[in-house]
Enzyme design. Structure first.
Site, PDB file in Angstrom:
ATOM      1  N   TYR A  52       0.815  -1.213   0.000  1.00  0.00           N
ATOM      2  CA  TYR A  52       0.000   0.000   0.000  1.00  0.00           C
ATOM      3  C   TYR A  52       0.851   1.267   0.000  1.00  0.00           C
ATOM      4  O   TYR A  52       0.423   2.296  -0.526  1.00  0.00           O
ATOM      5  CB  TYR A  52      -1.000  -0.025   1.157  1.00  0.00           C
ATOM      6  CG  TYR A  52      -2.183  -0.888   0.817  1.00  0.00           C
ATOM      7  CD1 TYR A  52      -3.247  -0.383   0.082  1.00  0.00           C
ATOM      8  CD2 TYR A  52      -2.219  -2.235   1.162  1.00  0.00           C
ATOM      9  CE1 TYR A  52      -4.318  -1.174  -0.290  1.00  0.00           C
ATOM     10  CE2 TYR A  52      -3.278  -3.046   0.801  1.00  0.00           C
ATOM     11  CZ  TYR A  52      -4.334  -2.507   0.076  1.00  0.00           C
ATOM     12  OH  TYR A  52      -5.380  -3.296  -0.308  1.00  0.00           O
ATOM     13  N   GLN A  90     -15.707   3.242  -6.491  1.00  0.00           N
ATOM     14  CA  GLN A  90     -15.057   2.087  -5.881  1.00  0.00           C
ATOM     15  C   GLN A  90     -13.557   2.333  -5.725  1.00  0.00           C
ATOM     16  O   GLN A  90     -12.872   1.520  -5.095  1.00  0.00           O
ATOM     17  CB  GLN A  90     -15.272   0.852  -6.764  1.00  0.00           C
ATOM     18  CG  GLN A  90     -16.729   0.421  -6.892  1.00  0.00           C
ATOM     19  CD  GLN A  90     -16.890  -0.678  -7.920  1.00  0.00           C
ATOM     20  OE1 GLN A  90     -17.044  -0.420  -9.108  1.00  0.00           O
ATOM     21  NE2 GLN A  90     -16.839  -1.911  -7.473  1.00  0.00           N
ATOM     22  N   HIS A 108     -15.101   2.129  -0.972  1.00  0.00           N
ATOM     23  CA  HIS A 108     -14.024   1.205  -0.602  1.00  0.00           C
ATOM     24  C   HIS A 108     -12.896   1.907   0.149  1.00  0.00           C
ATOM     25  O   HIS A 108     -11.788   1.376   0.237  1.00  0.00           O
ATOM     26  CB  HIS A 108     -13.478   0.507  -1.848  1.00  0.00           C
ATOM     27  CG  HIS A 108     -14.448  -0.467  -2.442  1.00  0.00           C
ATOM     28  ND1 HIS A 108     -14.354  -0.955  -3.726  1.00  0.00           N
ATOM     29  CD2 HIS A 108     -15.563  -1.049  -1.919  1.00  0.00           C
ATOM     30  CE1 HIS A 108     -15.348  -1.786  -3.969  1.00  0.00           C
ATOM     31  NE2 HIS A 108     -16.096  -1.849  -2.890  1.00  0.00           N
ATOM     32  N   CYS A 138      -4.140   8.071  19.756  1.00  0.00           N
ATOM     33  CA  CYS A 138      -3.926   7.323  21.011  1.00  0.00           C
ATOM     34  C   CYS A 138      -2.462   7.034  21.295  1.00  0.00           C
ATOM     35  O   CYS A 138      -2.121   6.592  22.401  1.00  0.00           O
ATOM     36  CB  CYS A 138      -4.722   6.016  20.991  1.00  0.00           C
ATOM     37  SG  CYS A 138      -4.091   4.768  19.825  1.00  0.00           S
ATOM     38  N   GLY A 175     -16.360   2.510 -16.100  1.00  0.00           N
ATOM     39  CA  GLY A 175     -15.094   1.842 -15.819  1.00  0.00           C
ATOM     40  C   GLY A 175     -15.164   0.782 -14.749  1.00  0.00           C
ATOM     41  O   GLY A 175     -14.190   0.564 -14.027  1.00  0.00           O
ATOM     42  N   SER A 177     -16.007  -3.310 -13.480  1.00  0.00           N
ATOM     43  CA  SER A 177     -15.905  -4.676 -13.993  1.00  0.00           C
ATOM     44  C   SER A 177     -17.229  -5.419 -13.942  1.00  0.00           C
ATOM     45  O   SER A 177     -17.423  -6.401 -14.649  1.00  0.00           O
ATOM     46  CB  SER A 177     -14.856  -5.455 -13.194  1.00  0.00           C
ATOM     47  OG  SER A 177     -15.284  -5.601 -11.842  1.00  0.00           O
ATOM     48  N   ALA A 203     -14.794  -1.925 -22.499  1.00  0.00           N
ATOM     49  CA  ALA A 203     -15.421  -3.094 -23.121  1.00  0.00           C
ATOM     50  C   ALA A 203     -16.588  -3.503 -22.239  1.00  0.00           C
ATOM     51  O   ALA A 203     -16.683  -3.092 -21.077  1.00  0.00           O
ATOM     52  CB  ALA A 203     -14.409  -4.231 -23.248  1.00  0.00           C
ATOM     53  N   ALA A 219     -12.098   5.913 -21.602  1.00  0.00           N
ATOM     54  CA  ALA A 219     -12.866   6.807 -20.726  1.00  0.00           C
ATOM     55  C   ALA A 219     -12.617   8.267 -21.037  1.00  0.00           C
ATOM     56  O   ALA A 219     -13.526   9.103 -20.919  1.00  0.00           O
ATOM     57  CB  ALA A 219     -12.524   6.521 -19.264  1.00  0.00           C
TER      58      ALA A 219
END
EC number: 2.3.1.286
Length: 237
Positions: A52, A90, A108, A138, A175, A177, A203, A219
Site C-alpha cells: 500500500y 469504488q 471502498h 492514542c 469503468g 468490472s 469493453a 474513458a
C-alpha cells in the site's frame, strides 16, 4: 435530473493506475489473499504496508484525466439545472477530488487515510505506514492500517448510497468490472426501481446485459462526450 454515477478502476486507468481484474491487472500479478484482507495484515503487516505504500506513491504520481474532469464539470453544472450528481466510486484514489469534484462517496475507502485498529480513529495520511507508526490520537504503534475496504469487509456509506440511488433519474456505471458486489448489483437495483441505466466502459462488463444503453471506448473520450450530451439537453422546467 438527478444522476447517480458509479466509477471503477477503468476511469483511472488512463491516469496510469492499474485496474484489478483485466489481463495484466493487479490481481493477476499479486495475490489479494496476501495483500488485501484483515487476515493478511494480521499475519504479515510488513508486506501489506509495503504494497500500500507503493500504491500510495503511485497515486501521488498520477494526475486526473479528461474523464475525471468531465464528471467534475457535470457535478458543478447540474444544480443550476435543478439536478444533482451523486458521485460514488469504488476507487481509493483521490483523482475525482483533484479534478474538482466534491462530495465524492468512496465506498471502498481512501488510500490517503489511515485508521487505527486500537482506537478506531481515522486520519488523513500521505506518508508511508509501517508497524512502528504511532496513531496520532492514542499514541499506540502497530495498529495503523490503510483506511480502505479489504476483502471480507463491509463497504462504507451503504445507507447514503442506497438513498442516492433511490433519488436518481439515471444510473451510470463508468469503468467498472461488474464483478465486485454490492456495487455490481446497483444496476439491477436501479432497473427494479424503474431508473434508466447506462454503461460507459472500455469493453462490456460482466453486467453489460442488464444496462439499457452503453458506450464503449477509452474513458477520456466516452465520458466527456456523454457529459457534453447531458449538458446539451434542454433544462428541466
Amino acid at each position: 435530473m438527478n444522476i447517480f454515477v458509479l466509477t471503477g478502476a477503468g476511469i483511472s486507468a488512463e491516469s496510469g493506475l492499474g485496474t484489478f481484474r483485466d489481463r495484466g491487472g493487479l490481481w493477476s500479478r499479486f495475490d489479494p489473499a496476501r495483500l488485501a484482507t484483515p487476515e493478511a495484515f494480521a499475519e504479515d503487516p510488513d508486506t501489506v504496508h509495503a504494497f500500500y505504500n507503493l500504491r500510495r506513491r503511485g497515486v501521488c504520481d498520477a494526475a486526473p484525466n479528461a474523464a475525471h474532469r468531465a464528471l467534475a464539470r457535470l457535478q458543478a453544472a447540474l444544480p443550476a439545472r435543478g439536478g444533482r450528481l451523486f458521485l460514488c466510486t469504488q476507487n481509493i484514489d483521490d483523482l475525482h477530488e483533484r479534478a474538482g469534484a466534491s462530495d465524492v462517496v468512496h465506498m471502498h475507502g481512501e488510500i490517503f487515510r489511515a485508521r487505527c485498529l486500537s482506537c478506531g480513529a481515522s486520519h488523513p495520511w500521505r506518508a508511508n505506514l509501517g508497524v512502528a507508526t504511532a496513531c496520532p490520537a492514542c499514541g499506540r504503534a502497530g495498529g495503523m492500517r490503510p483506511d480502505v475496504v479489504w476483502f471480507g469487509e463491509v463497504p462504507l456509506h451503504l445507507d447514503a448510497i442506497d438513498a442516492g440511488l433511490a433519488a436518481a433519474d439515471l444510473f451510470v456505471a463508468i469503468g467498472t468490472s461488474g464483478v465486485v458486489y454490492p456495487a455490481a448489483g446497483y444496476v439491477a437495483q436501479a432497473r427494479r426501481r424503474g431508473i434508466p441505466t447506462h454503461e460507459i466502459n472500455l469493453a462490456p462488463s460482466d453486467t453489460a446485459h442488464v444496462f439499457d444503453t452503453a458506450a464503449y471506448g477509452p474513458a477520456t473520450e466516452t465520458v466527456p462526450a456523454w457529459v457534453e450530451a447531458v449538458l446539451a439537453r434542454p433544462r428541466s422546467p
